[in-house]
Design an enzyme around this catalytic site. Structure first.
Site, mmCIF file in Angstrom:
data_model
loop_
_atom_site.group_PDB
_atom_site.id
_atom_site.type_symbol
_atom_site.label_atom_id
_atom_site.label_comp_id
_atom_site.label_asym_id
_atom_site.label_seq_id
_atom_site.Cartn_x
_atom_site.Cartn_y
_atom_site.Cartn_z
ATOM 1 N N SER A 1 -6.374 33.385 -4.345
ATOM 2 C CA SER A 1 -5.033 33.233 -4.880
ATOM 3 C C SER A 1 -4.540 34.446 -5.674
ATOM 4 O O SER A 1 -3.374 34.503 -6.056
ATOM 5 C CB SER A 1 -4.972 31.994 -5.771
ATOM 6 O OG SER A 1 -5.856 32.114 -6.882
ATOM 7 N N SER B 1 -11.057 33.496 -5.430
ATOM 8 C CA SER B 1 -9.674 33.965 -5.542
ATOM 9 C C SER B 1 -9.517 35.422 -5.949
ATOM 10 O O SER B 1 -8.427 35.969 -5.845
ATOM 11 C CB SER B 1 -8.903 33.085 -6.526
ATOM 12 O OG SER B 1 -8.707 31.806 -5.987
ATOM 13 N N LYS C 1 -1.987 38.389 -13.096
ATOM 14 C CA LYS C 1 -1.778 37.232 -12.233
ATOM 15 C C LYS C 1 -0.889 36.204 -12.926
ATOM 16 O O LYS C 1 -1.039 35.938 -14.119
ATOM 17 C CB LYS C 1 -3.138 36.618 -11.887
ATOM 18 C CG LYS C 1 -3.099 35.506 -10.863
ATOM 19 C CD LYS C 1 -4.525 35.082 -10.501
ATOM 20 C CE LYS C 1 -4.552 33.982 -9.467
ATOM 21 N NZ LYS C 1 -5.933 33.604 -9.084
#
Length: 456
Positions: free
Chosen positions: A152, A176, A78
């Site tokens: 996210s 997320s 990420k």
């Protein structure tokens, strides 16, 4: 489909350790899959093709290759976690395009275990919202590219669900990991507090944890064990069937005024019946969520963004992020961030989790929004859309309890269904045992049939 892209991490690592295939061959197959399909799903901001091949060769030359739990396994990271030699943009134009000098500790642990970082995945700006879109691109659900991959950690979920990598490293401050896992039909584990190094700056006042996205219980367990610094399970070790557990099932939203759709509630009830058939004691019971829960979590959500935005040029932030941070600063001035809300919540939850071993809920309340430029829309619109879709995940960030999303069933839209499991502190492996049990009785299709270049 290439020979190795689409296989599980457990299968790849074993083949590399046995020298059936080299790390370079495994990584090259995945880079070919990324080149063919990433344009359709928008998973990656950066693809490290040359660097990944060089690092795969280095893994293949290691003297301890036969003992590496993730030998040659391609992983995605990420884009809010530093990867040595790459910039960490965190979904924003306001962050510096400066290469990181060192790996984040979780990235370092993956590499020490033999994994190869093939790229950095898209996130929404400062990882604030549950849709992954922004100035760097839009991550789409591989099962239906017209819908968001969630957020996210949406880019990581898109990469795994499309078969571009078997594992992705993400983090979860309000859901997320679990939200994109639920949208994309994956296992997404938010570890409990202290189980995996966080080291995410303010970390949204201790709510954010790093964890895995995977297509199977075994892959999620393997990656979690590496991240947590544990001895990973042995080759092909089956999960022990969980002893009969006391499981509570609840379809009640923790946030007043937010309703769980009938289709998503039905998934949880079907999973409850499956667990009862497997011998568990399943009861309908609702956690004692406080009436003020929504306001408490909003204060920490916005307050964490205010911390993350410090030092960034506000002119380069999107309007929704600026407003989110402004609300967080106001919450701080009003003293809403000083109280021990975690302690208060956990005192309420303690009797519930003395009576029950696991809580089962829907993972989402409704289907995901369209894959669109949500970062160009207003702050309130984004907050309302996010809250309506995913009210079930935030309590477990505030509490610090481990929680995961796992595939279960199919929605009327044809998209994968998902349910959430929550356990007491330290119960990550127990939760994964239950996932493995349901995977055995109610298997799911691991990756989506994504074809074509498309557009991000």
């Amino acid at each position: 489909m290439t020979q190795w892209a689409g296989r599980t991490a457990v299968e790849m690592a074993e083949a590399v350790r046995q020298k059936v295939v080299t790390p370079r061959e495994v990584v090259a197959d995945h880079l070919a899959a990324i080149a063919a399909r990433n344009g359709r799903v928008g998973a990656f901001r950066v693809v490290r093709a040359a660097a990944a091949l060089a690092e795969a060769d280095a893994v293949g030359a290691r003297a301890d290759l036969s003992r590496l739990p993730l030998a040659g396994v391609p992983v995605a990271v990420k884009d809010n976690l530093p990867v040595r030699g790459e910039s960490t943009r965190n979904g924003s134009a306001a962050t510096p395009d400066t290469p990181a000098a060192e790996d984040h500790v979780t990235v370092a642990r993956l590499r020490a275990a033999g994994a190869v970082v093939v790229g950095l995945t898209h996130v929404p700006e400062l990882c604030v919202f549950g849709t992954t879109d922004g100035v760097h691109g839009i991550a789409r659900n591989p099962w239906d590219p017209s819908r968001t991959a969630g957020g996210s950690s949406g880019g990581g979920a898109a990469a795994v669900a499309a078969g571009l990598v078997p594992l992705a490293l993400g983090n979860d401050g309000m859901g997320s990991l679990r939200i994109p896992a639920a949208h994309c039909g994956l296992v997404g584990l938010k570890p409990g507090t202290g189980r995996v190094p966080a080291d995410l700056g303010g970390g949204w006042f201790g709510m954010s944890e790093n964890g895995p996205l995977a297509t199977t219980a075994a892959d999620a367990r393997l990656m979690f064990s590496v991240l947590a610094g544990e001895t990973p399970p042995g080759d092909g070790d089956p999960a022990d069937p969980p002893r009969p557990l006391r499981i509570a099932v609840s379809t009640r939203s923790p946030i007043a005024g937010v309703r769980v759709s009938g289709a998503h509630a039905a998934l949880a009830r079907r999973a409850a019946r499956a667990l009862a058939s497997a011998g568990h004691r399943v009861s309908v019971a609702h956690p004692p969520y406080p009436l003020t829960f929504g306001a408490v979590v909003l204060a920490r959500w916005t307050g964490g963004t205010a911390q993350d935005a410090e030092g960034l040029d506000p002119r380069l932030l999107t309007a929704r992020t600026r407003r989110h941070a402004a609300v967080g600063r106001a919450a701080g001035r009003l003293g809403m961030l000083r109280a021990d809300h975690r302690g208060a919540l956990n005192r309420r939850l303690a009797p519930f989790f003395e009576e029950y071993d696991i809580l089962l809920t829907p993972a989402l309340a409704r289907r995901g929004p369209a894959a669109d430029a949500w970062h160009e829309r207003g702050w309130l619109t984004n907050v309302l859309v996010n809250t309506a879709c995913s009210p079930m995940t935030p309590p477990w960030n505030l509490s610090g309890y481990p929680a995961l999303a796992m595939p279960f069933g199919t929605l009327p839209t044809g998209l994968p269904g998902s349910v959430q499991l929550v356990g007491r502190p330290g119960s990550e492996h127990r939760l994964l045992d239950v996932v493995a049990q349901l995977e055995g009785t109610h298997p799911w299709r691991r990756t989506a049939p994504v074809t074509g270049q498309g557009r991000t």
